[in-house]
Structures are given as structure tokens and as C-alpha cells.
Design a protein around this motif. Structure first.
Motif, mmCIF file in Angstrom:
data_model
loop_
_atom_site.group_PDB
_atom_site.id
_atom_site.type_symbol
_atom_site.label_atom_id
_atom_site.label_comp_id
_atom_site.label_asym_id
_atom_site.label_seq_id
_atom_site.Cartn_x
_atom_site.Cartn_y
_atom_site.Cartn_z
ATOM 1 N N SER A 1 -1.006 -9.520 0.846
ATOM 2 C CA SER A 1 0.155 -8.991 0.140
ATOM 3 C C SER A 1 1.326 -8.729 1.076
ATOM 4 O O SER A 1 1.169 -8.601 2.295
ATOM 5 C CB SER A 1 -0.217 -7.692 -0.573
ATOM 6 N N SER B 1 2.941 -5.963 1.209
ATOM 7 C CA SER B 1 2.780 -4.630 1.796
ATOM 8 C C SER B 1 1.893 -4.681 3.035
ATOM 9 O O SER B 1 2.153 -3.987 4.026
ATOM 10 C CB SER B 1 2.187 -3.660 0.767
ATOM 11 N N THR B 2 0.864 -5.517 3.009
ATOM 12 C CA THR B 2 0.009 -5.685 4.188
ATOM 13 C C THR B 2 0.785 -6.335 5.318
ATOM 14 O O THR B 2 0.711 -5.902 6.473
ATOM 15 C CB THR B 2 -1.224 -6.535 3.838
ATOM 16 N N GLU C 1 4.013 -6.294 5.838
ATOM 17 C CA GLU C 1 5.026 -5.377 6.362
ATOM 18 C C GLU C 1 4.404 -4.234 7.147
ATOM 19 O O GLU C 1 5.014 -3.713 8.086
ATOM 20 C CB GLU C 1 5.882 -4.861 5.209
ATOM 21 N N LYS C 2 3.198 -3.857 6.798
ATOM 22 C CA LYS C 2 2.510 -2.807 7.542
ATOM 23 C C LYS C 2 2.162 -3.272 8.957
ATOM 24 O O LYS C 2 2.117 -2.480 9.903
ATOM 25 C CB LYS C 2 1.237 -2.398 6.798
ATOM 26 N N GLY D 1 9.952 -9.715 0.731
ATOM 27 C CA GLY D 1 9.657 -8.346 1.109
ATOM 28 C C GLY D 1 10.896 -7.473 1.044
ATOM 29 O O GLY D 1 11.991 -7.933 0.699
ATOM 30 N N CYS D 2 10.742 -6.206 1.425
ATOM 31 C CA CYS D 2 11.821 -5.237 1.231
ATOM 32 C C CYS D 2 13.036 -5.520 2.110
ATOM 33 O O CYS D 2 14.154 -5.142 1.753
ATOM 34 C CB CYS D 2 11.299 -3.825 1.477
#
Length: 308
Positions: free
Chosen positions: A108, A110-111, A113-114, A143-144
């Protein structure tokens, strides 16, 4: 080893991972003239896959960090379970100038970007193998920190490999089940069609060529005329004719339900991968801190040598 990039922007394209999907995207970009082969740099642990990139005229390396140092646009095309560790490795080299694209199924945003610095511009793409003949079906999500510029740039490049559309990330896993895995589903159906003809006496090579061409021609009609498949199916059927008899057998065999279940199963597996990322993700804070510490130590040592 490739030299540092002399050109700015996306004109130097990197691939971390050199498997079939990376090769398909690279070949599509090169054949469409979006990038010259000598401006493509691919990395992999061994030469097994890199030899295909060299055959296209691309540069290769065994260093993932070299790809980040040399290229502003980087595709991450490793196996999903390997990607988190790779991102941790290259994170210290990521800058605000990079555009980072993951093609790993089930990983994902979020993964991603983490695992990367906060300013990283990250996009996620779900491609499929026909990119290698510039007939791929792809979707992308941003992504963001990735804006319209990054999305438009990536889409303009990937359209050289086929159809590319931007979607909400929730639909990326569905695309994996429909189109990424769907290539294998269509091949299984094509093989079955040909084997039916072989059973009835047609030579094998001819049967497989006609089956593949039938799929290709049907797809072109659907796309070019914008027809719903049900309409084209109705057009082919005549009362009491051969097609309706064959369709009856397909319905008895549960073709529709089986195909729907196959897409559902592949999508659920992609979502499962998204929900259960590699154990490396849980170790990210400590790993990144250690890497940053090593970088600071190396900088101090370099400064001491320079002053002496």
C-alpha cells in the motif's frame, strides 16, 4: 557500472528490480521513444535478469543505491515481500527531486510512505505483462506528496505501454485481480479454446494462433466500438446456431461464476498482502535511525579527513 546521470528530470529512468514487469515497462518506454535505452539503469542482485536489460541497450548495476543516485524517476519492481527491505536500504538516498513508483502488488501507499522520507513523492502502479507489446492495462494512485504534475508525467509515460488511468487506491488491488492476474486467466481460456479445436482435428499451432487472434479481435471490437460484451455476444448468436449451443455448454460449466470467483480470489489475496506487510515495516523506525546515524558518522569522518 553506469556513470552519474548527465540529464535532469525523468529522462534518466531507473528500475530497482529487473524481472518481467520491469522489463515490460522498460521495453514499452523504449519502443515508444519515451526514453533512450542508454538512459535506463536497472539493478538486481544477480545477472540472471539484468542480461535482458543489457540486450535492450540499457545500463545495469548490482547497486540499488546507484539507481537512486543516478535517476530521478525510479520504478520499484521487486517482489512484494522484498520491497520493504529494499526501501529501507535506499531511503537515505531519497530526495525531494525523486519520483518513486512502486509496481509491487499488495504494497500500500501508506506502507511505502512509512518506509521513505516524509517528503518522498510516491505513486503506486498496477501494470500487467502486455506492457511489453505496448498493450498494457494499468491503473495508478498517488501518495500524499505526489501532485498532479507527478501523476500526469507518469501517466504520459505509461500510456506508451498501453492504457493507464488514475484511480483511488482502493481500486488498485481490484485491478490486480482483474488485469494483473487476468492475463493468466485469459491465457487459460485461450488454451482451452485451442484444445477444443485440436480435439476436433485442427493442427495445434493453427488452433493456438486462431484462438489468440480471436481474443485480440474481440477485444479491439469492444474497445473501438465501446460496446458492452453482452451486446457483441448477442450479435454473434443466431437462433438455433452454433454459438448459442456452445454458450449453453459454457453456462452449464459455470464459466461466469468461475471467472468472477477467480478475480475475487486474486483481489482478496492482493488485499491480504496489503494488510499484512513484511515484518521489516515494524522495524522501520529503529532501522532508519541506525542508517541515519551511520550517515552522520560517515559525514563527520569525511569532514575530519578533509580538515587534516
Amino acid at each position: 557500472m553506469a556513470a552519474a546521470a548527465e540529464e535532469s528530470g525523468w529522462r534518466r529512468v531507473g528500475f530497482v528490480g529487473a524481472g518481467r514487469m520491469a522489463e515490460a515497462i522498460a521495453q514499452g518506454l523504449i519502443q515508444a521513444g519515451k526514453v533512450e535505452a542508454e538512459h535506463v539503469l536497472a539493478s538486481a542482485p544477480s545477472d540472471r535478469n539484468l542480461c535482458r536489460f543489457r540486450a535492450m541497450g540499457c545500463q545495469t548495476t548490482h547497486s540499488n543505491l546507484e539507481v537512486l543516485h543516478s535517476c530521478s524517476l525510479v520504478f520499484f519492481a521487486t517482489k512484494p515481500h522484498i520491497l520493504p527491505a529494499v526501501l529501507v536500504e535506499v531511503a537515505p538516498a531519497v530526495t525531494a527531486e525523486h519520483i518513486l513508483v512502486s509496481v509491487a502488488a499488495g504494497v500500500s501507499l501508506s506502507t511505502l510512505e512509512k518506509l521513505l522520507p516524509p517528503m518522498a513523492r510516491v505513486l503506486r502502479v498496477s501494470p500487467n505483462l502486455p506492457c511489453i507489446v505496448q498493450e498494457g492495462a494499468m491503473v495508478m494512485a498517488r501518495g500524499c506528496c505526489a501532485g498532479s504534475y507527478e501523476a500526469q508525467l507518469l501517466r504520459s509515460l505509461l500510456e506508451a505501454c498501453g492504457q493507464c488511468e488514475e484511480v483511488p487506491e482502493a481500486q488498485v488491488d481490484v485491478h490486480t485481480g482483474l488485469s494483473g492476474s487476468g492475463v493468466a486467466f485469459v491465457c487459460a481460456f485461450s488454451e482451452a479454446l485451442a484444445e477444443g479445436a485440436i480435439k476436433m482435428g485442427m493442427p495445434s499451432g493453427l488452433a493456438h494462433r486462431i484462438a489468440a487472434q480471436t481474443l485480440l479481435g474481440t477485444a479491439k471490437v469492444l474497445l473501438q466500438k465501446g460496446q458492452h460484451p453482452a451486446q457483441l455476444r448477442t450479435d454473434v448468436c443466431t437462433p438455433g446456431g452454433t454459438t448459442i449451443y456452445g454458450l449453453h455448454v459454457l453456462e452449464q460449466g459455470g464459466l461466469r461464476a468461475t471467472a468472477m470467483s477467480a478475480v475475487e480470489a486474486a483481489t482478496c489475496r492482493a488485499r491480504e498482502l496489503s494488510r499484512n506487510p513484511s515484518p521489516v515495516v515494524a522495524q522501520v523506525p529503529s532501522v532508519l535511525q541506525a542508517l541515519q546515524g551511520e550517515g552522520a558518522l560517515a559525514h563527520r569522518e569525511h569532514s575530519s579527513v578533509a580538515r587534516s
